[in-house]
Scaffold this active site. Structure first.
Site, PDB file in Angstrom:
ATOM      1  N   ASP A 164      -6.427  -2.908  -4.917  1.00 41.41           N
ATOM      2  CA  ASP A 164      -7.158  -2.729  -6.482  1.00 41.41           C
ATOM      3  C   ASP A 164      -9.068  -2.605  -5.561  1.00 41.41           C
ATOM      4  OD1 ASP A 164      -5.160  -3.013  -7.451  1.00 41.41           O
ATOM      5  OD2 ASP A 164      -5.034  -4.676  -6.673  1.00 41.41           O
TER       6      ASP A 164
ATOM      7  N   GLU B 123       2.924  -9.279  -0.406  1.00 40.60           N
ATOM      8  CA  GLU B 123       2.350  -8.141   0.870  1.00 40.60           C
ATOM      9  C   GLU B 123       1.807  -8.877   1.798  1.00 40.60           C
ATOM     10  OE1 GLU B 123       1.477  -5.166  -3.521  1.00 40.60           O
ATOM     11  OE2 GLU B 123      -0.260  -6.663  -2.536  1.00 40.60           O
TER      12      GLU B 123
ATOM     13  N   LYS C 278      -6.229  -7.589  -2.951  1.00 36.29           N
ATOM     14  CA  LYS C 278      -5.058  -6.812  -3.842  1.00 36.29           C
ATOM     15  C   LYS C 278      -4.448  -7.555  -4.492  1.00 36.29           C
ATOM     16  CE  LYS C 278      -1.774  -5.147  -0.302  1.00 36.29           C
ATOM     17  NZ  LYS C 278      -1.857  -4.436  -1.568  1.00 36.29           N
ATOM     18  N   GLY C 279      -3.238  -7.447  -5.207  1.00 35.21           N
ATOM     19  CA  GLY C 279      -2.796  -8.572  -6.316  1.00 35.21           C
ATOM     20  C   GLY C 279      -2.408  -7.760  -7.397  1.00 35.21           C
ATOM     21  N   GLY C 280      -3.116  -7.108  -8.144  1.00 36.09           N
ATOM     22  CA  GLY C 280      -3.375  -6.626  -9.345  1.00 36.09           C
ATOM     23  C   GLY C 280      -1.769  -6.546 -10.264  1.00 36.09           C
ATOM     24  N   GLY C 281      -1.266  -6.474  -8.984  1.00 35.72           N
ATOM     25  CA  GLY C 281      -0.105  -6.148  -9.517  1.00 35.72           C
ATOM     26  C   GLY C 281       1.567  -7.548  -9.536  1.00 35.72           C
TER      27      GLY C 281
END
Length: 227
Positions: free
Chosen positions: A88, A107, A98-101
């Site tokens: 992200d 992950e 990361k981790g927007g999804g």
């Protein structure tokens, strides 16, 4: 080129780093979807053989299986040759959010098991300093309001990740608290502080982890070597 075209070129470019016989970590997100589509196509055409995928989310697992990619659980393998995932935000010194999804825990587990990590992004994800993108923190439901309140008192501007009118649930049935920090001056210290909060499972700070970044640009894919 629009953003989706940049994502597509980047995802397709990353498949060039996959060789027959590899165990590959398959990330999560819009750019990764293009990568998985291309991987499935090359397997179907016989250009790549004996590929095993280890996925970072149930969404990627479903997509990969529909394309005929062999998928194994991470506990069935002893290593991963290469992990390809999105991000992200990526700072000038190759630290990431990361981790927007919502897949940050899986992950990070898959990344830790991988010999090499490649992030694939369009050029909008490159920043000088992390923090404009809200930092995801995965927390267990029990006592999560106490964790939220603690973060609020620290001035981290937390918000619950929502799915309609309910709290978003990760694949591990946890909640996500997004921290609206603006800028993160000391990501290492912040990561250490957050992971030691009781109730926190993992954070979206991916620090000193990536080897190469493939960036989609108007001039074509650009490879950045991090470490």
């Amino acid at each position: 080129m629009n953003q989706n075209e940049l994502k597509a070129q980047t995802g397709q470019e990353s498949v060039k780093y996959i060789k027959s016989g590899m165990i590959v970590g398959l990330g999560t997100g819009s750019t990764v979807r293009y990568m998985v589509d291309e991987l499935g196509k090359q397997i179907k055409e016989g250009k790549l053989t004996d590929i095993v995928g280890v996925t970072t989310s149930s969404r990627t697992s479903k997509q990969a299986k529909e394309l005929g990619i062999t998928i194994k659980d991470i506990d069935e393998i002893d290593h991963i040759d290469l992990c390809i995932d999105g991000a992200d935000e990526i700072s000038d010194d190759f630290q990431g959010i990361k981790g927007g999804g919502g897949a940050l825990l899986w992950e990070k587990i898959v990344a830790n098991a991988s010999d090499k990590k490649i992030w694939i992004v369009d050029q909008s994800k490159l920043v000088h300093k992390l923090g404009a993108f809200p930092l995801p923190v995965e927390v267990i439901p029990f006592g999560s309001q106490l964790v939220f309140d603690r973060m609020e008192k620290k001035g981290y501007k937390p918000s619950w990740r929502m799915d309609g009118d309910k709290k978003f649930l990760t694949d591990e049935k946890n909640y996500i608290i997004d921290l609206h920090l603006g800028e993160i001056d000391h990501p290492m210290e912040l990561a250490d502080e957050l992971i030691h909060m009781v109730g926190v499972v993992e954070t979206g700070l991916f620090l000193n982890r990536v080897n190469d970044v493939i960036v989609g640009t108007e001039e074509g894919p650009k490879i950045l070597h991090a470490r």
